[in-house]
Design a protein around this motif. Structure first.
Motif, short mmCIF file in Angstrom:
data_model
loop_
_atom_site.label_atom_id
_atom_site.label_comp_id
_atom_site.label_asym_id
_atom_site.label_seq_id
_atom_site.Cartn_x
_atom_site.Cartn_y
_atom_site.Cartn_z
N TYR A 95 -21.49 -0.76 -13.10
CA TYR A 95 -22.00 -1.86 -12.28
C TYR A 95 -21.03 -3.04 -12.35
O TYR A 95 -21.26 -4.01 -13.08
CB TYR A 95 -23.38 -2.28 -12.78
N VAL A 96 -19.95 -2.97 -11.60
CA VAL A 96 -18.96 -4.04 -11.55
C VAL A 96 -19.10 -4.79 -10.23
O VAL A 96 -19.01 -4.19 -9.15
CB VAL A 96 -17.53 -3.49 -11.70
N THR A 97 -19.35 -6.08 -10.30
CA THR A 97 -19.55 -6.89 -9.10
C THR A 97 -19.12 -8.32 -9.37
O THR A 97 -19.13 -8.78 -10.52
CB THR A 97 -21.02 -6.86 -8.65
N GLU A 163 -7.45 -6.03 -15.04
CA GLU A 163 -6.68 -5.98 -16.29
C GLU A 163 -7.58 -6.12 -17.51
O GLU A 163 -7.41 -5.42 -18.52
CB GLU A 163 -5.61 -7.08 -16.29
N THR A 164 -8.57 -7.02 -17.43
CA THR A 164 -9.48 -7.21 -18.57
C THR A 164 -10.24 -5.94 -18.89
O THR A 164 -10.37 -5.55 -20.06
CB THR A 164 -10.46 -8.35 -18.28
N LEU A 165 -10.75 -5.27 -17.87
CA LEU A 165 -11.48 -4.02 -18.09
C LEU A 165 -10.56 -2.94 -18.67
O LEU A 165 -10.96 -2.19 -19.56
CB LEU A 165 -12.11 -3.53 -16.79
N ARG A 166 -9.33 -2.88 -18.17
CA ARG A 166 -8.39 -1.88 -18.69
C ARG A 166 -8.10 -2.13 -20.16
O ARG A 166 -8.01 -1.19 -20.96
CB ARG A 166 -7.10 -1.89 -17.88
N GLU A 167 -7.95 -3.39 -20.54
CA GLU A 167 -7.67 -3.72 -21.93
C GLU A 167 -8.84 -3.33 -22.84
O GLU A 167 -8.63 -3.08 -24.03
CB GLU A 167 -7.37 -5.22 -22.07
N GLN A 168 -10.04 -3.27 -22.30
CA GLN A 168 -11.21 -2.91 -23.07
C GLN A 168 -11.45 -1.40 -23.10
O GLN A 168 -12.41 -0.93 -23.71
CB GLN A 168 -12.45 -3.61 -22.50
N GLY A 169 -10.56 -0.64 -22.47
CA GLY A 169 -10.67 0.82 -22.50
C GLY A 169 -11.34 1.44 -21.30
O GLY A 169 -11.60 2.64 -21.28
N PHE A 170 -11.62 0.65 -20.25
CA PHE A 170 -12.25 1.19 -19.03
C PHE A 170 -11.17 1.72 -18.10
O PHE A 170 -10.13 1.08 -17.89
CB PHE A 170 -13.06 0.11 -18.32
N THR A 171 -11.42 2.90 -17.54
CA THR A 171 -10.47 3.50 -16.61
C THR A 171 -11.06 3.69 -15.22
O THR A 171 -10.33 3.99 -14.27
CB THR A 171 -9.99 4.86 -17.14
N ALA A 172 -12.37 3.56 -15.08
CA ALA A 172 -13.03 3.71 -13.79
C ALA A 172 -14.26 2.81 -13.77
O ALA A 172 -14.78 2.41 -14.82
CB ALA A 172 -13.41 5.16 -13.52
N ALA A 173 -14.73 2.50 -12.56
CA ALA A 173 -15.89 1.62 -12.43
C ALA A 173 -16.56 1.85 -11.09
O ALA A 173 -15.94 2.33 -10.14
CB ALA A 173 -15.48 0.16 -12.56
N VAL A 174 -17.84 1.51 -11.04
CA VAL A 174 -18.57 1.51 -9.77
C VAL A 174 -18.48 0.10 -9.21
O VAL A 174 -19.07 -0.84 -9.75
CB VAL A 174 -20.05 1.92 -9.97
N LEU A 175 -17.71 -0.05 -8.14
CA LEU A 175 -17.53 -1.36 -7.50
C LEU A 175 -18.72 -1.61 -6.59
O LEU A 175 -18.98 -0.86 -5.64
CB LEU A 175 -16.23 -1.37 -6.70
#
Length: 377
Positions: A95-97, A163-175
Motif C-alpha cells: 500500500y504505497v501512496t 530510494e528510501t524504500l529500496r534502502e529498507q529492503g523493498f524491491t516491489a510495491a503496490v502503487l
C-alpha cells in the motif's frame, strides 16, 4: 549501498581498468551473457525460520531462477562469491501512496449551505440530472468516483523516487491512487530504475475505496461520513443496474433502446463480479465493521487497511473475518520533561501508546491474514 552492490561495483570497475591480455579469441566465441549470474557460498533466508547455508542463487535477466544448497554454477553464469554475506528476498509493500492516512473518528459539521451545495448525485432514470464530473470523457457524475483511473497512466518515477524504500529492503510495491473516494486501480511495480514499461509488473491490480470526507470539491457532495458511504452505495448500485440494463439490451436489441455508456460503471463490473479485489481504507475502527458490511451487501470480499486501533474493538474486527493491510506507523515515543507532565496525559492516550505495537499480533492471533505496510510513516 549494500554489500552486494559494492561487490558488483568493484568487480565491474576492475574489469574495466585491468589490462587486457593479448589472447586472441577463436572465431565464434561468445562472451558470458551480462544478465546471467550465480551468487555462491551465500547464507540465504528463504522465509522466516528457514535458512540455507552455502547456497547458490542463480539469477537470469533480473529474475531468481533457483536457490540450491552447494549448487553448481551454470557455464554461462558469472560467479560472485558471497562468503560471509546474508541474502534475503526483497520486501513487497502492499500500500504505497502519496496520500496521508485518513481519519473518520470525527468529521466536520455540515452547514445549511453545505447541505444544499451543488454536486448532489443524480438519480438513474432522471434525464438531464447528470452532473459534470470535472474531467473529460464519459464517467461518474461525481468527481470523487473514478474507478476507471489507472495509476500506470501517469507512472514515470524519477531515479530517486523510491530510494528510501529500496534502502529498507523493498524491491516491489503496490502503487495506490491518492485522490477521491472510489479512487481507481493500483498496480504492482518494481522499485528499480529504468523505463516505466519495464517497471510495471501487473497493472490494474486492485480497486480502491477510501472513506475520505475531504475528497470532494468545496461545493460538491459529499461532505460527511454518512454522505461518503451513501455515495459509494449509490455508485455500486448504479453499477449493478448498469450491468442489468446492458444485458437486457444485448438480449433485446431490436426492441430496447441502447443504454448510455458510462466508463466508471463499466469499470466497476470487474469488482462486482469478483474479478478484481477491492482494498477499503475506512479510517477508524468503527468503520472497519461498516466497510465489511458494505462489501458484503454487494458480494465483495475486501482487504481492509487497518487503522491501528483495532485493539479498541476486537469484537467488530473478528466478526467480519476480513484480511488486513496493517500500517506500522506507530505513535512516537512520549517525551515528558518532568514527572508532573504525565499527569496531563489521558488514560486513553496511555492505552494507545501501550497497545499500538501489539495491533498486528492481535489480528494474527485471532486467525486474520495480515500484510504490513509503511503507509503513513
Amino acid at each position: 549501498m549494500s554489500k552486494l552492490s559494492q561487490v558488483i561495483t568493484i568487480a565491474v570497475f576492475l574489469s574495466l581498468t585491468s589490462p587486457t591480455n593479448a589472447e586472441i579469441l577463436p572465431p565464434g566465441n561468445r562472451p558470458l551473457p551480462p544478465g546471467h549470474h550465480a551468487l555462491i557460498h551465500a547464507k540465504v533466508v528463504v522465509k522466516p525460520g528457514v535458512t540455507i547455508n552455502g547456497a547458490t542463487v542463480i539469477i537470469r535477466d533480473g529474475r531468481i531462477q533457483a536457490v540450491t544448497e552447494n549448487g553448481q554454477t551454470p557455464e554461462t553464469a558469472r560467479e560472485w562469491d558471497m562468503t560471509g554475506l546474508t541474502l534475503y528476498a526483497g520486501f513487497i509493500d502492499p500500500y504505497v501512496t502519496e496520500a496521508v492516512p485518513i481519519s473518520t473518528t470525527m468529521t466536520q459539521s455540515i452547514t445549511g449551505t453545505g447541505a444544499t451545495a451543488a454536486g448532489k448525485p443524480g438519480f438513474l432514470g432522471a434525464p438531464g440530472n447528470e452532473l459534470d464530473p470535472g474531467s473529460t470523457g464519459p464517467g461518474s457524475g461525481l468527481s470523487t468516483m473514478k474507478p476507471e483511473h489507472d495509476v500506470t497512466e501517469t507512472f514515470s518515477p524519477k531515479t530517486d523516487s523510491y530510494e528510501t524504500l529500496r534502502e529498507q529492503g523493498f524491491t516491489a510495491a503496490v502503487l495506490t491512487p491518492a485522490n477521491g473516494i472510489i479512487r481507481g486501480q493500483s498496480a504492482l511495480i518494481s522499485l528499480g530504475q529504468g523505463s516505466p514499461n519495464l517497471l510495471v509488473i501487473k497493472p490494474q491490480l486492485f480497486q480502491h475505496i477510501v472513506f475520505d470526507t475531504k475528497a470532494s470539491k468545496p461545493n460538491e457532495y459529499p461532505k460527511s461520513l454518512m454522505g461518503v458511504i451513501s455515495a459509494i452505495r449509490q455508485t455500486l448500485s448504479d453499477a449493478e443496474h448498469y450491468n442489468d440494463t446492458w444485458e437486457y439490451y444485448q438480449a433485446n436489441a431490436d426492441t430496447f433502446k441502447r443504454p448510455a455508456y458510462n466508463k466508471s460503471l463499466d469499470t466497476l463490473q470487474a469488482t462486482l463480479k469478483n474479478r478484481q479485489l477491492v482494498i477499503i481504507e475506512p479510517g477508524s475502527v468503527l468503520m472497519v465493521n461498516k466497510a465489511a458490511r458494505l462489501a458484503s451487501e454487494f458480494g465483495i470480499n475486501p482487504l481492509i487497511v487497518a487503522t491501528g486501533h483495532e485493539w479498541r474493538r476486537p469484537d467488530l474486527v473478528m466478526a467480519n473475518g476480513s484480511r488486513f493491510i496493517v500500517p506500522i506507523n506507530l505513535p512516537k515515543a512520549p517525551n515528558m520533561p518532568s514527572d508532573s507532565d504525565w499527569e496531563r496525559v489521558s488514560l486513553d492516550l496511555l492505552r494507545a501508546w501501550d497497545w499500538a505495537p501489539e495491533n498486528p499480533v492481535l489480528l494474527q492471533k485471532n486467525g486474520l491474514e495480515i500484510a504490513l505496510t509503511t503507509h503513513g510513516i
